[in-house]
Design an enzyme around this catalytic site. Sequence first.
Site, PDB file in Angstrom:
ATOM      1  N   PHE A 129     -17.035  11.724   6.473  1.00 11.54           N
ATOM      2  CA  PHE A 129     -16.262  11.260   5.320  1.00 11.54           C
ATOM      3  C   PHE A 129     -16.506   9.777   5.097  1.00 11.54           C
ATOM      4  O   PHE A 129     -16.561   9.003   6.045  1.00 11.54           O
ATOM      5  CB  PHE A 129     -14.776  11.497   5.583  1.00 11.54           C
ATOM      6  CG  PHE A 129     -13.910  11.119   4.430  1.00 11.54           C
ATOM      7  CD1 PHE A 129     -13.645  12.036   3.424  1.00 11.54           C
ATOM      8  CD2 PHE A 129     -13.363   9.855   4.344  1.00 11.54           C
ATOM      9  CE1 PHE A 129     -12.854  11.687   2.355  1.00 11.54           C
ATOM     10  CE2 PHE A 129     -12.571   9.505   3.273  1.00 11.54           C
ATOM     11  CZ  PHE A 129     -12.312  10.421   2.280  1.00 11.54           C
ATOM     12  N   ARG A 155      -0.817  15.334  -1.491  1.00 11.08           N
ATOM     13  CA  ARG A 155      -2.220  14.925  -1.471  1.00 11.08           C
ATOM     14  C   ARG A 155      -3.061  16.169  -1.637  1.00 11.08           C
ATOM     15  O   ARG A 155      -2.843  17.158  -0.953  1.00 11.08           O
ATOM     16  CB  ARG A 155      -2.568  14.297  -0.132  1.00 11.08           C
ATOM     17  CG  ARG A 155      -2.091  12.922   0.041  1.00 11.08           C
ATOM     18  CD  ARG A 155      -2.206  12.573   1.486  1.00 11.08           C
ATOM     19  NE  ARG A 155      -3.566  12.138   1.855  1.00 11.08           N
ATOM     20  CZ  ARG A 155      -3.947  10.876   1.794  1.00 11.08           C
ATOM     21  NH1 ARG A 155      -3.110   9.959   1.394  1.00 11.08           N
ATOM     22  NH2 ARG A 155      -5.152  10.526   2.152  1.00 11.08           N
ATOM     23  N   ASP A 186      -1.610  -0.753   5.783  1.00 12.17           N
ATOM     24  CA  ASP A 186      -1.896  -0.281   7.139  1.00 12.17           C
ATOM     25  C   ASP A 186      -3.371   0.019   7.358  1.00 12.17           C
ATOM     26  O   ASP A 186      -3.791   0.195   8.478  1.00 12.17           O
ATOM     27  CB  ASP A 186      -1.081   0.967   7.447  1.00 12.17           C
ATOM     28  CG  ASP A 186      -1.631   2.173   6.726  1.00 12.17           C
ATOM     29  OD1 ASP A 186      -2.077   2.000   5.581  1.00 12.17           O
ATOM     30  OD2 ASP A 186      -1.617   3.266   7.298  1.00 12.17           O
ATOM     31  N   LYS A 217     -15.347  19.449   1.793  1.00  9.65           N
ATOM     32  CA  LYS A 217     -13.965  19.245   1.383  1.00  9.65           C
ATOM     33  C   LYS A 217     -13.858  17.792   0.925  1.00  9.65           C
ATOM     34  O   LYS A 217     -14.547  16.899   1.448  1.00  9.65           O
ATOM     35  CB  LYS A 217     -13.031  19.551   2.547  1.00  9.65           C
ATOM     36  CG  LYS A 217     -12.524  18.357   3.271  1.00  9.65           C
ATOM     37  CD  LYS A 217     -11.664  18.707   4.425  1.00  9.65           C
ATOM     38  CE  LYS A 217     -11.728  17.463   5.327  1.00  9.65           C
ATOM     39  NZ  LYS A 217     -11.107  17.584   6.579  1.00  9.65           N
ATOM     40  N   ASN A 231      -8.517  -0.554   4.015  1.00  6.93           N
ATOM     41  CA  ASN A 231      -8.645  -0.878   2.594  1.00  6.93           C
ATOM     42  C   ASN A 231      -7.619  -1.907   2.139  1.00  6.93           C
ATOM     43  O   ASN A 231      -7.675  -2.379   1.025  1.00  6.93           O
ATOM     44  CB  ASN A 231      -8.546   0.397   1.744  1.00  6.93           C
ATOM     45  CG  ASN A 231      -7.250   1.120   2.013  1.00  6.93           C
ATOM     46  OD1 ASN A 231      -6.591   0.880   3.011  1.00  6.93           O
ATOM     47  ND2 ASN A 231      -6.861   1.999   1.122  1.00  6.93           N
ATOM     48  N   ASP A 251       0.872  -1.158   0.000  1.00  3.95           N
ATOM     49  CA  ASP A 251       0.000   0.000   0.000  1.00  3.95           C
ATOM     50  C   ASP A 251       0.912   1.212   0.000  1.00  3.95           C
ATOM     51  O   ASP A 251       2.102   1.095   0.281  1.00  3.95           O
ATOM     52  CB  ASP A 251      -0.859  -0.072   1.262  1.00  3.95           C
ATOM     53  CG  ASP A 251      -1.700   1.150   1.432  1.00  3.95           C
ATOM     54  OD1 ASP A 251      -2.242   1.610   0.426  1.00  3.95           O
ATOM     55  OD2 ASP A 251      -1.829   1.630   2.562  1.00  3.95           O
ATOM     56  N   THR A 305      -0.082   4.824   1.163  1.00  2.00           N
ATOM     57  CA  THR A 305      -0.286   5.750   2.261  1.00  2.00           C
ATOM     58  C   THR A 305      -0.188   5.020   3.593  1.00  2.00           C
ATOM     59  O   THR A 305      -0.876   4.024   3.795  1.00  2.00           O
ATOM     60  CB  THR A 305      -1.662   6.406   2.145  1.00  2.00           C
ATOM     61  OG1 THR A 305      -1.813   6.830   0.814  1.00  2.00           O
ATOM     62  CG2 THR A 305      -1.780   7.563   3.097  1.00  2.00           C
ATOM     63  N   ARG A 362      -5.405   4.301  -7.868  1.00  2.63           N
ATOM     64  CA  ARG A 362      -6.863   4.395  -7.855  1.00  2.63           C
ATOM     65  C   ARG A 362      -7.506   3.019  -7.794  1.00  2.63           C
ATOM     66  O   ARG A 362      -8.513   2.757  -8.438  1.00  2.63           O
ATOM     67  CB  ARG A 362      -7.338   5.090  -9.137  1.00  2.63           C
ATOM     68  CG  ARG A 362      -6.986   6.523  -9.212  1.00  2.63           C
ATOM     69  CD  ARG A 362      -8.228   7.367  -9.054  1.00  2.63           C
ATOM     70  NE  ARG A 362      -7.932   8.760  -9.264  1.00  2.63           N
ATOM     71  CZ  ARG A 362      -8.021   9.678  -8.322  1.00  2.63           C
ATOM     72  NH1 ARG A 362      -8.365   9.317  -7.111  1.00  2.63           N
ATOM     73  NH2 ARG A 362      -7.763  10.917  -8.564  1.00  2.63           N
TER      74      ARG A 362
END
Lengths: 368, 1310
Positions: free
Chosen positions: B705, B772, B975, B729, B978, B419, B421, B949
């Site tokens: 979110f 980001r 981590d 946002k 996802n 991964d 991030t 993506r």
Amino acid sequence: MMATSYNAKEEDGHHSGASSHGAAGVVKSKKPDNTAFKQQRLPAWQPILTAGTVLPAFFVIGLIFIPIGIGLYVSSNNIKEFEIDYTGVDISNPCYSCAKNFSWNSTTPCVCSMNFTLEQPFESNVFMYYGLSNFYQNHRRYVKSRDDSQLNGDQSALKNPSKECEPYRTSDGLPIAPCGAIANSLFNDTLELYHIDSNNTRNTIPLVKKGIAWWTDKHVKFRNPGENLTAAFQGTNKPVNWRKPVYELDPSDPDNNGFINEDFIVWMRTAALPTFRKLYRIIQKKSNTTPTLPSGKYVLEITYNYPVLSFDGRKRMILSTISWMGGKNPFLGIAYITVGSICFFLGVVLLIIHHKYDTRSNSADIPN
Amino acid sequence: MARETEDPGMAKASKVKRQRKKKTKENKTRTVHANLLYDNAKGEENPNRHYANNKIKTTKYTVLSFLPKNLFEQFHRFANVYFVFIALLNFVPVVNAFQPELALAPVVFILSVTAIKDLWEDYRRHRSDKEINHMDCLVYSRAERSYVEKYWKEVRVGDFIRLRCNEILPADVLLLSSSDPDRLCHIETATLDGETNLKQRQVVRSFFDLDCDFDPIKYNSIIECEKPNNDLNRFRGYIIHRSGRRDALYKENLLLRGCTIRNTEEAVGIVIYAGHETKAMLNNNGPRYKRSKLERQMNVDVFWCVIILLVMCLFAAVGHGLWMFQYGDKRPVFDVLSPDGTDLSPIMSAIYLFLTMIIVFQVLIPISLFVSIEIVKICQVYFIHQDMELYDEETDSHLQCRALNITEDLGQMQYIFSDKTGTLTENKMVFRRCTVAGVEYSHDANARRLAMYQEMDSEEEECTSHGGTLPRRDSVTSHQTPWSVRLTFTHFSYSVLSADKPSSDLQEKDITPDPQLLDKVNECSSQMDFMRFHSQPMSQLPSDLADVIDFFIALTICNTVVVSSPNQPRQKVQLTSTKSIQSNHLQVNKGSSSSLITNRSSNKGCSSMLSSPSAESTLTKLDEEQPPRDLEHNFGPVLPCYDGKAWNLEEGELRYEAESPDEAALVYAARAYKCSLVGRLPDQVTMELPHLGKLNFELLHTLGFDSTRKRMSVVVRHPLTDQITVYTKGADSVIMDLIKPPDTGSSKGKRQKKIVNRTQNYLNLYAADGLRTLCIAKKIMSKEQYACWLQHHLEAETAIQGREELLFESALRLETNLQLLGATGIEDRLQDGVPETIASLRKAGLQIWVLTGDKQETAVNIAYACKLLDPEEEILTLNEACALFNFTTFEIYPSSSPSSSSSSHTPPFMVHRLGLVIDGRTLAYALDKSLEDKFLAVARSCRSVLCCRSTPLQKSMVVKLVRNKLKVMTLAIGDGANDVSMIQVADVGVGISGQEGMQAVMASDFALPRFRYLQKLLLVHGHWCYSRLANMILYFFYKNAMFVALIFWYQFYCGFSGSAMIDQWYLIFFNLMFSAFPQLITGTLDKDVSAETLQQLPQLYVNGQNSEEYKPYMFWMNMIDAFYQSLVCFFIPYFAYADSDVDLFTWGTPFTTLALFTILVHLGIETKTWTWMNWLSIAFSIALFFTVALCYNASCPTCYSPSNPYWTMQRLLQDPLFYLLCVITPVAALLPRYFYRACQGTLFPSPVQVGRQLDKLPAETCRNILSLSRVKVGSPLSPKPPFLSLAKPSPKGCNIKDQRSFPSSRASIV
């Protein structure tokens, strides 16, 4: 050349929680202990096997083994041994007729005698063996077929032998003593040795029949069920193949009768291989001046009781002196010499390899 | 009162009936009644009696069930059944080989070792259960009319519990009352998900306005909710009041077992789920069991062993039949009849013998191997745990092995899926740049300072490393109950770190504002102040300035950040509430945690009736034309504070606890511009602006979110304009689509368009910098619009069926026609040592794929930053543009790509200079069945692959595809939640216990604190574990075969009768005792190459990838060696004792000794490092054998039939022949192996051997050699191993295997 690297054992640098900013409780850090063991840094010897590092080992082994081998070979060769086959397979053999006609059921003993000549005198004590070939005393079911408790003089086992003895456990409703297939197949040839001197007279050679079994067997493992053997064995039956009951094995010597008869004890120690010998008698040295068995003609008189032809067996009588390493057997000496030589040879090969191909590792191994 | 008790009594009957009906009809819901009503009734009557009580029992066994249950479980293992079968076979007299009781010994031993292990584990569980069950909590008792202390285990569903600050929740509790004036309760969920930020929980709406103490007696509602499940983030249900009104229940109302109450003096709730039905317990899965590659390989060879065994038995059986046959009818005296005196035919006895031989040769199937492997693995796990270099001081966490039995897989990895991030990057966000209204503010000073910090970092690392966790622990230690100890995974406090760590964490707080932007903010706010003073409408503000201020307002309030002060780490900053304007003083609570200030307004009566839900009140509030509570009121009390220095000081101490780090980064950024978030309540956010002072935004709605919407919004009433404003946002791709299409006619529209375009440009720029990006937008709604929307939204919220979809639609309706304010660029810094780790992992021949949900540009840039992509590489990009023509893309790829057209002529490594970047939508095509082979072929010829993506599902599909199609060992590291699916699919899943909670860790096999630890974990521990276990397994096979073959050779000399010259005791205990310890020590401690060298020469890892320690042929080599050695060990004693008066067991005993010596010396040859433990274990083995033998041989003159070895050993020890044999046999047996090893070491050393030689050199020589352009390894004769070509590290350093595999892959492309 074997490089050694001992890592320095490091100090136990455990961080305590003392560095906390005035914490009330001591915070137990999860930090692992910095010990050589936990960090897998134990000092260690790390041999690397290359031609250069192992060739000394080969030479050393070679140099040690070859002399040992020679020594063994020589001492084995010094042992005198004489062997005579009296099975009676050939017609020429004096025991042929005995062998031919004999079976377990015969009642009359058959006697035959064999002449032989000793080329060399036998110094010191001579051990007289009988040897059997093709006799599988190590057969699994055979080996098991005994009752050690009974042989140890245990009364209850005497009357009620172990199941392992089946089918030689009882006969005619009575327990067999000693029970089992081993005892049942007891070797019962009688061998006598005569020296034919220059006058053609037969001199009986005294054969000692005690001291042929292990001391522990005779005194610890095997015991008679009682002092009075006849009474003690009352209510038991003799093994099927036996002609006389166990308490008559050696009526002359109460110390060699019953279960503690040494011939019996020797037989009960089952042989490892199908060709084996068992100590039968000892011919003791009389004096320092005369050899125990001087060279010359001898007669072996056999009371032929033991049938072996049915299973293609052979019977032998062996006379042998022994050395510190036992009977005559050149094998070990040869083995040591061979292995030693191979090691030496491989050492040389490694030396060549080392010189031809191992130059890099030399340059790399400078610092050791 | 009497009526009240009677009433529910009546209601009870009908309710129970109804509930029963429900139960039978649909079991989807659970109904909870208050227990109080049924206190007097016996258990029978209590409707809650069906639910689990709060007593937890994690133990598997009880005293009674232990034996049967444990045995049952153990017999699931096939090997155990096999050994029991053999042991039982011994009880059949015809075939028995050993004493039946003795033959049971190994099985009993193995079973009991395992049983003892299980028992011990179970006992530990039992003890901790007991501790937890006996913790105290306050439960309302009807008899006492108050809360009384009870044990946790006595809590039942339907009980009312009172919770005090810092208490741990005993069960899942529905929050009914809180001492907090805002009806909030804060909980810390670190024990559940590892997130240490506080989470707010709300009192159930119907009880919201209840202002006096909650009285359980008066409670008489019924709760209907879903069945217990393990989803921590979901709770649905409704509460039915007596009046018949229903109110929806959310996860915000539920306090989960295991969480800690913070910042709230007292809370009361009703238990909904208890004990094993709580979400925490349902989430508590045990360790995972996987089968490693090595074990699979081993099982194949175990199977071969079975075949060998059968062949040997068959051979012996046939031999025995023939042997019997040759005697014909004349049965020799030594062939004993069967016990009943009957004669056995040769065929029958051959069949019996076959079974007997299976018993005799059973050791060939290594019974102790399975146990030994387990023991060795436990030790390996222990050592990995203990490694200091895998310990992260900052978080006080070390590597956790959650799967205990795949350690050796770590040494055989071929593909790593990572991964981005939080795995490659720190997931610590630093605000770097922003663009507001189309103007870019580059924050150059910030970048400069960052560089400076990085330098400081390295220097200060030592001294600051420890401070991180301590202050917070102060407050926690006293409450460290067993519970928290048990459920604590990693105490990782994001917020605390940012407060106390001066080095790296300063960055996210201390942002040097861009002077230009700061000026604008100041100008703007002073203007606004002016306007407010003169009561001018705010809309007159110039639009660019308005955008600036809106931008910062959005940054500050559009989030879920909780404000706290570091002095009292878990103490909320108590803020003025609109309800009590009189007592409206800012109170920073400085008291102890227990003396929490309750500034509850006293003017409201103690209403026992349930007030209307707040949502409705909001509506009514909206309806009544409420004159804006005059501004004076809103700001008045705060103004004096503003210019005071004291306030500034305090402001500096405010800390923000955010659910995601980028939220915090934005809030800190806004604070740098003096727009600071001061407080957050469920219905109000307070922020402070320069000149304007404190502003209270009435928070009408928060749309949190989520990853499908990729945005969050807040709906507030702007205090200055009194407009209802939506601040949104979110990810730029999403927001840009939601922007209101500018109407090109007006100048405003043109300006908007310009802003959008410019912002888009800057966004691309930011992405190219690896930042980001987030877009900030707003929307102003009219009251009518809002009311309309709210109506729909409330409906959606109370729906039970399909609530998620309804809410999603509702959010969509709100978040449209937005006005773009600006965008931010946040840097996600790479973790320490990531490029180095990737470089060395790649040198180790590992293919690294990065699968990320980020957008392409960001991902590519991070990939460059962490050296995953090389600037020299040609990058093959498959993205949405070509997605439609995807199919053809793959087809034409070889001809269209210039590099690949040349590649057909150039050496294969050229191809490795390709990097593949593929995005999610294209990936969807690529993962299609028809294209996946082509995709793999292309991907395989690329040096690195980057999937951006990608959805979690795609991640796992990629891993699965590579794993299944390429038959390679895969490792997935991530981590976040996802990454869970990908972690579960891979052969080895690694979780990073980082910022995003513990879900990845919970799913993983290994949990690392940092990415860079992967290097040591794989290169060192993986290599060690693999080579240790591989060697141990091979050794086991050898050992058993060698020992058993001795008996096999003997069969030729005992008429194939199944006789064994080795005493059955030795035979059975040889494996279990005499030769067991040295191999365990070697299997645990042996190091072929030192850790340092393994890390310096990652190429050595190829050893494990190619399974070089344990190739299939090696099993056979070992078998052949074993047969050779056993031949030597058999025939040397055979000839030495040939035709002698030796008896069976006197001859057999030396075999045991010889075999022991040979086996030990063999182990010695294979042992690479000799520590004192090795010496000790070998000495112990030998001593043990002789001691046991001597004692055994002296113990009983009549026992141990049939061998009856009385005094055998003692006599042997007096026999010089015995010693002579013991010297020559091992030497002769091991000569070939020793010679081979020596030649191998010189003529064709394996890479690992070269590594070992490097080990021996002193450090500086070693370094010199490593730095030389080319290390010459091996002799000039041998082909130069490609692995050490250090001169040109990159392309050729790649996996040899891949180079080999290239032609096939190219073939499949063309």
